[in-house]
Design an enzyme around this catalytic site. Structure first.
Site, PDB file in Angstrom:
ATOM      1  CB  SER A  98      -0.911  -0.002   1.227  1.00 22.88           C
ATOM      2  OG  SER A  98      -0.179   0.440   2.352  1.00 22.88           O
ATOM      3  CE  LYS A  99      -1.006   6.615  -3.400  1.00 22.30           C
ATOM      4  NZ  LYS A  99      -2.434   6.421  -3.666  1.00 22.30           N
ATOM      5  NE  ARG A 100      -1.272   2.609   5.683  1.00 27.44           N
ATOM      6  CZ  ARG A 100      -1.712   1.389   5.976  1.00 27.44           C
ATOM      7  NH1 ARG A 100      -1.134   0.697   6.919  1.00 27.44           N
ATOM      8  NH2 ARG A 100      -2.720   0.861   5.318  1.00 27.44           N
ATOM      9  CG  ASP A 101       3.958  -1.211   2.263  1.00 25.09           C
ATOM     10  OD1 ASP A 101       4.363  -1.421   3.415  1.00 25.09           O
ATOM     11  OD2 ASP A 101       2.898  -1.680   1.814  1.00 25.09           O
ATOM     12  N   GLY A 102       5.656   3.115   0.972  1.00 28.63           N
ATOM     13  CA  GLY A 102       6.563   3.965   0.182  1.00 28.63           C
ATOM     14  C   GLY A 102       6.144   3.948  -1.273  1.00 28.63           C
TER      15      GLY A 102
END
Ligand code: GLU
Length: 476
Positions: A245-249
């Site tokens: 997801s976006k949180r993974d960069g």
């Protein structure tokens, strides 16, 4: 039957790695079978779709070299087709108007939650009487269109990746909304209309769509169309094994392009992320994969995104790239860094610089950081380099080096090596005692690319002697 596949991105964000990988698999499948690869932009979500995302998706696919044979088609241009399909289903009695308010639907969900049953529409407006319908209209209620789903139906398909998949009609959430009250048709319906109209033979897409497939199969049947073959590719996971997801960069293709990955390397990595090659080889160019690509080798299990592996693949492509082709890619980066200007473009010295640093590159951008010392007038001296240069004996070596260089403007590597070896012999010291300070004085650092080549390249640009003097002069 000629193979026709498609990629159908929604322009609600930049081209995501997952979509790019699905595009790659479809492209390879089409090319393998001599079929067609179609690009369809699914822009029916008017609030979230943006023209800049369309641009980003098109440019990302082009950068990867995943050329499409037809399209881009835009769903917003195809509303008349969807209306005709809706009318067909209404005429067949398979679609009805449903008048619940948002509050009523919410109350239904709350009750189901309290009863610990899975949320679903309870089909309450499937059999409205004429009077009930008139009353709802008089109350000013808006109607959505629902497609009837038979709870008793079992829906099966032979998935190209997962084998037989079976769903029960009762698990599909009740009669399905296919158009909003505004008339806007919804995802599952428009996808089916388009796939029928575009004569799609194989739908290869991410596993996150697997729950849509049984609903879509029912729509194919209702519309009297042949059901295509489906293949659901595994999700791309983060290091922790959860969906990326976006949180993974970085999750968009653009991010990777900007970081300095090559499209060939990125394709190669995406390929391995979900497809098992027939042997132990890991480096594949797309043209080599086309004859090998068959859907039996697509993995079922999710694939973890591994940046180290991607970096390794990228470095392999960079190291094996022709130096003049690499210069095409690096030149604009050097320009941006202020190292070169347009007039330098054909300077053969730049090719020699790239030859020197090529095998140290992991990302394209490394060509800027690693080569900096060759372009600067005076490099930035690290503290470690300065402490090496603080030794008393150093000035003697540096002076001797200046003498050697002053005598020989066209010094080549062999001459430089011979002169330094002579110096080592004359002084009766170990090689490192001379080489280490020399490296520090010339490059500003204790580590770096080959010293002899660096020395020659610096001397060619009249940068070696001034640096040695600078150090001798107490870094002034
Ligand atoms: N528009 C969908 C998406 O971007 C893809 C639909 C499909 O492939 O059927 O996820």
């Amino acid at each position: 039957m000629s193979v026709r596949v498609r990629i159908a991105p929604s322009p609600t964000g930049n081209l995501h790695i997952g979509t790019a990988r699905t595009a790659l698999f479809n492209w390879l499948f089409a090319r393998h079978h001599g079929g067609q690869f179609i690009l369809r932009i699914e822009d029916t979500d008017l609030e979230r779709s943006k023209p800049e995302y369309v641009e980003n998706i098109l440019s990302g696919l082009k950068w990867l070299g995943l050329d499409w044979d037809e399209g881009p088609f835009f769903q917003t241009d195809r509303m008349a087709l969807y209306q005709s399909g809706i009318q067909k289903l209404i005429d067949k009695g398979l679609v009805y108007r449903s008048y619940e308010t948002a509050e009523e639907l919410e109350a239904m969900r709350e009750l189901q939650k309290a009863q610990k049953i899975a949320p679903r529409y309870d089909n309450r407006h499937r059999h409205l009487t004429k009077e009930e319908e008139e009353r709802f209209i008089a109350e000013g209620r808006q109607a959505v269109l629902r497609f009837k789903i038979d709870d008793e139906r079992e829906i099966k398909w032979q998935d190209m990746v997962r084998g037989e998949v079976v769903w029960q009609g009762k698990d599909l959430g009740g009669d399905m909304v296919i158009a909003r009250a505004s008339g806007q048709p919804l995802y599952n319906f428009v996808v089916v209309m388009d796939d029928i109209d575009m004569k799609i033979t194989h739908v290869i897409r991410g596993e996150d769509h697997i729950g849509n497939t049984p609903k879509q199969i029912l729509l194919y049947e209702a519309l009297g169309a042949a059901v295509p073959q489906f293949g659901h590719t595994p999700l791309i996971l983060n290091q922790a094994g959860a969906k990326l997801s976006k949180r993974d960069g970085a999750t968009s293709v653009d991010d990777y392009r900007a970081m300095g990955y090559l499209p060939e390397a990125f394709n190669n990595y995406m390929l391995l992320l979900g497809w098992s090659p027939p042997d132990t080889r890991e480096l594949y160019r797309l043209e080599e994969v086309i004859p090998l690509f068959d859907s039996d080798r697509i993995n079922k299990a999710g694939a973890r995104f591994d940046r180290d592996k991607l970096n390794w693949i990228n470095s392999q492509y960079l190291h094996s790239m022709a130096t003049d082709a690499l210069l095409e890619l690096v030149f604009p980066l050097w320009q941006k860094a202020g190292y070169v200007t347009e007039t330098d473009r054909s300077d053969p010295w730049l090719l020699a610089v790239l030859e020197l640093i090529k095998t140290s590159l992991t990302l394209l951008q490394d060509a800027v950081t690693i080569s900096g010392y060759l372009f600067q007038d005076i490099p930035d001296y690290t503290e470690e380099a300065k402490s090496v240069l603080a030794n008393d004996k150093v000035s003697l070596f540096l002076q001797q080096m200046i003498a050697i260089l002053s005598d020989c403007q066209d010094l080549d590597e062999a001459q430089a090596k011979a002169a330094i070896e002579q110096m080592i012999k004359d002084q009766g010291v170990k090689k490192g005692v001379v080489m280490k300070p020399l490296r520090c004085a010339l490059t500003g650092d204790v580590h770096g690319p080959d010293l002899m080549t660096s020395l020659v390249l610096l001397h060619q640009k009249n940068k070696a002697i001034p640096r040695l003097n600078y150090v001798l002069n107490g870094f002034k």
